[in-house]
Design a protein around this motif. Structure first.
Motif, mmCIF file in Angstrom:
data_model
loop_
_atom_site.group_PDB
_atom_site.id
_atom_site.type_symbol
_atom_site.label_atom_id
_atom_site.label_comp_id
_atom_site.label_asym_id
_atom_site.label_seq_id
_atom_site.Cartn_x
_atom_site.Cartn_y
_atom_site.Cartn_z
ATOM 1 N N PRO A 105 39.804 55.337 35.810
ATOM 2 C CA PRO A 105 40.667 55.635 36.850
ATOM 3 C C PRO A 105 40.382 55.393 38.158
ATOM 4 O O PRO A 105 39.357 55.544 38.534
ATOM 5 C CB PRO A 105 41.025 57.099 36.557
ATOM 6 N N GLY A 106 41.413 54.699 38.952
ATOM 7 C CA GLY A 106 41.132 54.391 40.141
ATOM 8 C C GLY A 106 40.804 52.928 40.426
ATOM 9 O O GLY A 106 40.564 52.392 41.271
ATOM 10 N N THR A 107 40.519 52.376 39.457
ATOM 11 C CA THR A 107 40.007 50.878 39.464
ATOM 12 C C THR A 107 41.512 49.762 39.861
ATOM 13 O O THR A 107 42.623 50.361 39.579
ATOM 14 C CB THR A 107 39.834 50.177 38.173
ATOM 15 N N THR A 108 41.159 49.067 40.821
ATOM 16 C CA THR A 108 42.051 48.226 41.291
ATOM 17 C C THR A 108 42.352 46.783 40.471
ATOM 18 O O THR A 108 41.198 46.317 40.242
ATOM 19 C CB THR A 108 42.206 47.964 42.874
ATOM 20 N N ALA A 109 43.518 46.540 39.780
ATOM 21 C CA ALA A 109 43.660 45.535 39.119
ATOM 22 C C ALA A 109 44.457 44.463 39.857
ATOM 23 O O ALA A 109 45.661 44.697 40.289
ATOM 24 C CB ALA A 109 44.086 45.639 37.569
ATOM 25 N N GLU A 110 44.198 43.205 39.817
ATOM 26 C CA GLU A 110 45.168 42.172 40.443
ATOM 27 C C GLU A 110 45.476 41.129 39.259
ATOM 28 O O GLU A 110 44.948 41.111 38.136
ATOM 29 C CB GLU A 110 44.395 41.413 41.587
ATOM 30 N N ARG A 111 46.211 39.880 39.664
ATOM 31 C CA ARG A 111 46.381 38.809 38.935
ATOM 32 C C ARG A 111 45.318 38.385 38.110
ATOM 33 O O ARG A 111 44.233 38.228 38.395
ATOM 34 C CB ARG A 111 47.361 37.907 39.314
ATOM 35 N N GLY A 112 45.206 38.352 36.693
ATOM 36 C CA GLY A 112 44.380 37.658 36.166
ATOM 37 C C GLY A 112 43.426 38.521 35.393
ATOM 38 O O GLY A 112 42.621 38.327 34.393
ATOM 39 N N ASP A 113 43.176 39.873 35.751
ATOM 40 C CA ASP A 113 42.336 40.767 35.447
ATOM 41 C C ASP A 113 43.077 41.445 34.101
ATOM 42 O O ASP A 113 44.225 41.636 33.523
ATOM 43 C CB ASP A 113 42.240 42.222 36.323
ATOM 44 N N THR A 114 41.848 42.099 33.236
ATOM 45 C CA THR A 114 42.236 42.693 31.959
ATOM 46 C C THR A 114 42.797 44.058 32.273
ATOM 47 O O THR A 114 41.704 44.974 32.910
ATOM 48 C CB THR A 114 40.986 42.719 30.937
ATOM 49 N N LEU A 115 43.743 44.602 31.609
ATOM 50 C CA LEU A 115 44.285 46.020 31.929
ATOM 51 C C LEU A 115 43.465 46.964 30.898
ATOM 52 O O LEU A 115 43.215 48.013 31.258
ATOM 53 C CB LEU A 115 45.696 46.338 32.092
ATOM 54 N N LEU A 116 43.496 46.464 29.782
ATOM 55 C CA LEU A 116 42.953 47.089 28.507
ATOM 56 C C LEU A 116 42.590 46.064 27.357
ATOM 57 O O LEU A 116 43.216 45.109 27.600
ATOM 58 C CB LEU A 116 43.806 48.420 28.135
#
Length: 424
Positions: A105-116
């Motif tokens: 929790p609190g991680t920042t994700a941007e284009r191309g990142d793995t969400l899960l």
């Protein structure tokens, strides 16, 4: 009369002592004169006597003199708010299977990142407003369009599909067949997949550095080649087709919220939540006094450390909510609506991520008016307010807007530059 009072018997050169018979009368005159002077001084201080705008002169009192100035007064109102990232929203995970990995929790994700990861396959974040609603690839196009082509050709030949109940036509050909092959059927040539979702995906693919195709609304063989290179980098089988559960779109960077499941559980509606990556302020504004909350309105946000940053109203809720514990005595006035304030300069917030803040907005405004410090106002005995001039006279004034320690004043005797006293 004043001269009579000041010339006393103790002064050098005073007149001779009158006869004893007239002493009582002289004493009475002196006492009366002193009383009259004192009464005049009191009347002057209270603003009594003289005309309606300016009183008679009186001995000036101690205090500093300030000029009447012309300026613009702005009334500012403060309301409580809370800094944060906004409400958490469930991610639209369309992959099916078992959750095998979740981010912190609190991680920042941007284009191309793995969400899960689901069944150990990555679910990747891309940017866009159109949700993923179908598979993208040449195989998807061929499968769907071949069926459509088969139905169309069968109808044109006057054949009724599945007329015999075994999947063949009345002529014995398989349903959907178009002829042309060794077995009397024709195979529909695969056609390229088209649509706005293709354009959105290709835009992201190119932004990630996978090129060699034209970014448009058509999924071509060149697009499939770029997809295969992307799949190889993700550690996936190089099929050239993107499944409906492989991608999640958002308008921009996101911040991972809380998960509703643990690794090992099946994917559900609340598998993972998210918010925007930018910090914002939410104000529960009174539903009866929220006229200031208009999209685009500039405000000031005071942080817990005393610093102020600029903000702007981004949205106003349309549904009023009663406070916890029930409505107040005035019913509807106790209800609130959420007002969201965005802060463009995120760096100005420092490392603060959440906490109580104060939002200050502009209420009324009086432009190009005469003003004095509020401390210069004197309450008059007959009611209202007045100002004491440098000569010790008092002039009645009408008051307007109070703001920033000053007050709007007007009156026949009030002019710009007039020196008035702030009593000590």
């Amino acid at each position: 009369m004043t001269e009579t009072v000041t010339h006393t018997d103790d002064e050098p050169g005073a007149a001779a002592v009158p006869p004893r018979g007239r002493g009582g009368r002289r004493t009475a005159l002196i006492v009366s004169a002193v009383a009259v002077v004192a009464a005049v001084a009191v009347l002057g201080a209270l603003g009594l006597g003289g005309g309606p705008d300016e009183g008679p002169a009186a001995p000036p009192r101690a205090g500093s003199l300030v000029p009447v100035t012309r300026t613009t007064l702005t009334e500012r109102t403060q309301v409580d708010g809370r800094l944060g990232y906004g409400p958490e929203i469930p991610l639209p995970v369309k992959a099916t299977g078992t959750v095998t990995w979740l981010p912190e929790p609190g991680t920042t994700a941007e284009r191309g990142d793995t969400l899960l990861r689901v069944d150990d396959r990555p679910v990747v974040l891309l940017y866009g407003t159109l949700p993923m609603y179908r598979d993208l690839g040449p195989a998807a196009a061929a499968s769907g369009q071949a069926q459509e082509s088969g139905r169309a050709d069968g109808e044109q030949a006057g054949q009724k599909p599945d007329a015999t109940g075994d999947g063949s036509t009345a002529s014995g050909s398989p349903a959907g067949g178009t002829g042309g092959g060794q077995d009397g059927t024709r195979t529909a040539a695969p056609r390229e997949l088209k649509g706005m979702d293709v354009l959105q995906f290709e835009t992201n693919l190119a932004a990630l550095g996978y090129t060699g195709f034209t970014v448009d609304e058509t999924f071509t063989a060149r697009t499939a080649d770029a997809v295969k290179r992307w799949q190889k980098a993700l550690g996936l089988a190089q099929t050239g087709t993107v499944g409906v559960g492989d991608v999640i779109y958002s308008a921009g960077r996101i911040r991972i919220g809380h998960s509703g499941v643990r690794p090992g559980a099946a994917v559900g509606e609340n598998t993972l939540t998210y918010t925007g990556s930018a910090r914002k302020v939410v104000v529960d504004a009174s539903a009866g006094d929220a006229s200031w909350a208009v999209r685009g309105t500039a405000v000031r946000v005071r942080l817990p450390d005393g610093r102020s940053v600029s903000g702007r109203v981004a949205s106003v809720g349309k549904e009023a909510t009663a406070p916890e514990g029930g409505e107040g005595g005035s019913g509807q006035q106790a209800a609130t609506v959420p007002v969201t304030v965005t802060i463009k300069d995120q760096k100005s917030l420092g490392r603060l991520e959440s906490g109580p803040v104060t939002v200050e907005y502009v209420g009324r405004k009086a432009e190009d008016v005469l003003t004095v410090p509020v401390a210069a106002l004197v309450a008059l005995a007959e009611g209202g307010y007045g100002l004491e001039t440098a000569r010790g006279t008092f002039t009645a004034v009408r008051t307007g807007l109070f703001a920033d320690g000053r007050v709007e004043v007007s009156g026949a005797a009030v002019r710009e530059g007039l020196k008035v006293r702030i009593p000590e």
